[in-house]
Every structure is written in C-alpha cells, then in structure tokens.
Design a protein around this motif. Structure first.
Motif, short mmCIF file in Angstrom:
data_model
loop_
_atom_site.label_atom_id
_atom_site.label_comp_id
_atom_site.label_asym_id
_atom_site.label_seq_id
_atom_site.Cartn_x
_atom_site.Cartn_y
_atom_site.Cartn_z
N ARG A 161 0.83 -1.21 0.00
CA ARG A 161 0.00 0.00 0.00
C ARG A 161 0.86 1.26 0.00
O ARG A 161 0.34 2.38 -0.01
N ASN A 190 -6.44 7.19 6.87
CA ASN A 190 -7.47 6.22 6.47
C ASN A 190 -6.86 4.82 6.45
O ASN A 190 -6.37 4.36 5.42
N PRO A 193 -8.07 0.56 4.04
CA PRO A 193 -7.53 -0.37 3.02
C PRO A 193 -6.52 -1.36 3.59
O PRO A 193 -6.54 -2.54 3.23
N ASN A 196 -8.32 -3.99 5.70
CA ASN A 196 -8.97 -4.99 4.85
C ASN A 196 -7.95 -5.97 4.29
O ASN A 196 -8.21 -7.18 4.19
N ASP A 197 -6.76 -5.46 3.91
CA ASP A 197 -5.70 -6.33 3.40
C ASP A 197 -5.23 -7.31 4.47
O ASP A 197 -4.98 -8.50 4.19
N GLU A 212 -16.46 -2.27 9.06
CA GLU A 212 -16.04 -1.44 7.92
C GLU A 212 -16.96 -0.23 7.75
O GLU A 212 -16.51 0.86 7.41
#
Length: 215
Positions: A161, A190, A193, A196-197, A212
C-alpha cells in the motif's frame, strides 16, 4: 537509541561544601529539580533534589530569616552513593532503572567524570518519539502467531500500500505465549484499506476493531 543522544550536557553542579542556600538559589533560578554534587575532579559523589532542599529549609512560618539550616553544607543532605549511567548505554535499558528505582534523574558518567544528565522528562519525550505519537498517524494493532518471520510478513502488506510506518512495537498477548501483538503507527488517516488487506490475509486486527461501515 543511546543515552548520549538524549542526555543534557550542560549540567549545573555544586561542590559538597557549598551551603544549602546556594543549592536552593540554583534550583529556583534555573527551574531545575536536581543538582549533582561533584568533587574537584568532576566526579559525582552525591545528588540533591529540590525535595531534599525543601525538607532541609526552615518553615515559611519561621521568624529566623537567616536560618542556620541553610548554612549547612550540601553534603549533609545529599544522597550517596549515586547510581549513574554511561553515554553508550541504551535508553531502553536505563528506562528500567527509572521504573525500578523510582528515580527522577540519573547522572551520565564517562571515565569517572560527569558528562551529562538524563531526567524523567527526557525519558518521556524519548518514549513519545519511539512510539511515533509525535507525528500525525493512525494506530493499528494486530494479533499474530509468535513465530520467526512474522514481522516481515506483516510489513509486506503495508509495503504493498506504500504506507510509511512510523513505529513498530511488540507486546505479549495476554498470557498466551503462542501469540504477540504488533502495534503499528502508520502515516495515513485512512487505515481501512490496510485493515482490509490484513484481514484478507487472515490476521486478527485488534484495533481499530469496528466494522467497515463505522470506519
């Protein structure tokens, strides 16, 4: 991080024969809380705190302004022997001295000579730097198996990321030695992401632990 990187090298000291009144003035005028007591060769032979001086000073209700107590030599109230550290000691290790001995400062000595001082405020500021809380960032806590190679496995997810990691801390997971908790400070507001990964790779995210839709 080494002690020499955080210690103050400009140290106000006193000789053991100096009167308590001089210590009181130095502490007050310089807004400091401790004075190392050194001999003619700058070797630390004692230390005096503002509390030591206050306890030795006459009551504010005393009518005797020029108190005899304040004329006594500072060696009469100093603490000795003194626990000292070396400039090449690790900050993380001397933190244990502050905690276990309940010290507010420690003199730094090299070749038996005073070269600096480290206070609890210096230690607290260093802790802030080490944990990365001094920069705008998000915190992510992950429960991981306690096994070799787990840290690079997790950081690779952050790398994909292209998120800058400010700091990493490792804690035991409660009483279960089979797991560890990795605490990351990352420069993103934020973290969704990345979270979630991490979950996609079957890592348990302890914080943030909201759904989420709430992030």
């Amino acid at each position: 991080m080494l002690v020499k990187e955080i210690m103050k090298t400009s140290v106000i000291t006193l000789s053991p024969e100096a009167p308590i009144s001089e210590a009181l003035k130095l502490l007050t005028d310089n807004h400091i809380r401790h004075l190392p007591i050194v001999d003619e060769d700058n070797r630390v032979i004692g230390i005096v705190s503002d509390r030591d001086v206050r306890d030795a000073s006459p009551s504010i209700f005393s009518k005797q302004v020029d108190s005899e107590e304040l004329k006594n030599p500072i060696k009469s109230i100093m603490t000795h022997p003194v626990v000292t550290v070396h400039p090449l000691d690790f900050v993380e290790e001397i933190a244990a001295i502050f905690y276990e001995e309940e010290f507010a400062c420690v003199p730094v000595v090299q070749n038996d000579r005073l070269v600096g001082i480290v206070t609890e405020k210096d230690m607290l500021y260093t802790l802030i730097q080490l944990t990365g809380t001094h920069v705008q960032s998000s915190q992510i806590e992950i429960k991981v198996p306690n096994k070799i190679g787990i840290l690079p496995e997790v950081t690779a997810i952050f790398g994909k990321r292209k998120v800058q990691i400010t700091s990493v801390l490792i804690y035991p997971y409660k009483t279960d030695s089979h797991f560890k908790v990795l605490v990351f400070r990352v420069q993103t507001m934020n973290p969704l992401p990345i979270i979630n990964d991490l979950k996609a790779e079957n890592f348990e995210v302890l914080w943030p632990n909201t759904s989420e839709s709430e992030l």
